[in-house]
Design a protein around this motif. Structure first.
Motif: not given
Length: 328
Positions: A279-308
């Motif tokens: 309450x009071x943070x009505x101007x705050x917008x949360x962006x869900x980025x989960x499942x934007x990048x690959x998480x299967x056997x081809x994940x290295x195309x989207x993930x350069x390393x563990x975190x980026x």
């Protein structure tokens, strides 16, 4: 019969820790505003002195921009101005979210982000608030009002040298995740830090503009603990940030370790979504980025390393930012 009202997505009850953090952020912001007011008075006094100073007989000619440069830059086009505060997802070598928001989506970005910053550092050091206020003053002097504030952080609070403390040893009879420690980190410390940052940024914007500026927070996608650091993590290069902690606690199964990271990312996102809906943070917008990048056997195309992400991965993420900002 009275109509049932739809339940607001904003939390009516604010936890005591969050309430205290909001007050602390507001107080720190007021201190920053007082300091910046003093700096502004000094600046105004200097301008007055310059106005009274004797003028040179011939004013220096303004620098000339070569014609070929003007042709290369073309007509100035901007989708708007953004101010960003955060970590390496906003400050990464060669490509990151902010660079792509500028190059691909035509935003002008003023950034106080720095790779390696933790949310707790941003919240409690005070320097980030002062830098934010200074950048906002600079924009307002140029008659530019930021379209949004982008806020990124949390990865450095969880991953890295201290990551192993979140885990129980594989040889124990306990689950892989130490729930008590994770809850204390994410649901107490990081929740309070985010509430303080949002409160401080909001207070500064309200004092300068008479209204808050929309704030975009974001969670991370599902990182993969495969032991890769930046450019492989060799020698003094950063990373890896996750696999060493798993190995230290005896967890060596990549698939199982990836499932643990999924749980941690989900818990972090749940906290961030919840605090953004305070309450009071009505101007705050949360962006869900989960499942934007690959998480299967081809994940290295989207993930350069563990975190980026890779360059292509950052493009996918920046597109989601641009889509949300366009709706603000």
């Amino acid at each position: 019969m009275a109509k049932k009202t739809r339940k607001s997505r904003r939390s009516a009850r604010v936890p005591a820790g969050v309430s205290a953090a909001i007050k602390s952020g507001r107080a720190m912001a007021e201190d920053v505003i007082a300091f910046r007011t003093g700096q502004t008075r000094k600046r105004a006094a200097a301008v007055r002195r310059m106005a009274r100073a004797p003028k040179p007989r011939r004013a220096p000619a303004p620098p000339q921009i070569p014609q070929r440069t003007r042709a290369l830059l073309g007509t100035a086009v901007s989708a708007g101005v953004l101010i960003a505060e955060g970590d390496s997802w906003f400050d990464y070598p060669f490509y990151d979210i902010l660079q792509m928001l500028e190059d691909d989506h035509l935003y002008d970005v003023e950034s106080v982000a720095h790779k390696g910053d933790t949310v707790e550092d941003m919240a409690h050091s005070g320097g980030q608030f002062e830098e934010f206020a200074r950048r906002l003053e600079k924009l307002l002097r140029a008659n530019k009002v930021p379209r949004a504030i982008l806020l990124s952080g949390g990865g450095n609070d969880i991953a890295g040298d201290e990551f192993a403390i979140l885990l129980n040893h594989a040889a124990s009879s306990l689950p892989a995740i130490n729930d008590d420690i994770v809850r204390g980190l994410i649901d107490v410390r990081l929740r309070a830090a985010y509430a303080k940052i949002i409160s401080g940024l909001t207070t500064i914007a309200q004092r300068y503009l008479g209204r808050p500026i929309p704030i975009v927070t974001h969670g991370y996608d599902y990182a993969l603990p495969d032991g890769r650091g930046y450019l492989g993590g060799f020698w003094l290069l950063p990373g890896p940030w996750l696999e060493p902690g798993f190995r230290k606690k005896g967890h060596v199964d990549f698939s199982k370790n990836s499932a643990v990271v999924v749980k941690l990312i989900d818990q972090f996102n749940a906290m961030l979504k919840d605090v953004s809906a305070t309450a009071g943070f009505e101007h705050v917008h949360y962006l869900n980025l989960r499942n934007t990048l690959r998480h299967d056997g081809t994940y290295k195309k989207d993930w350069g390393n563990e975190l980026h992400p890779t360059e292509e991965g950052f493009k996918l993420v920046s597109k989601k930012f641009a889509d949300l900002i366009a709706k603000l």
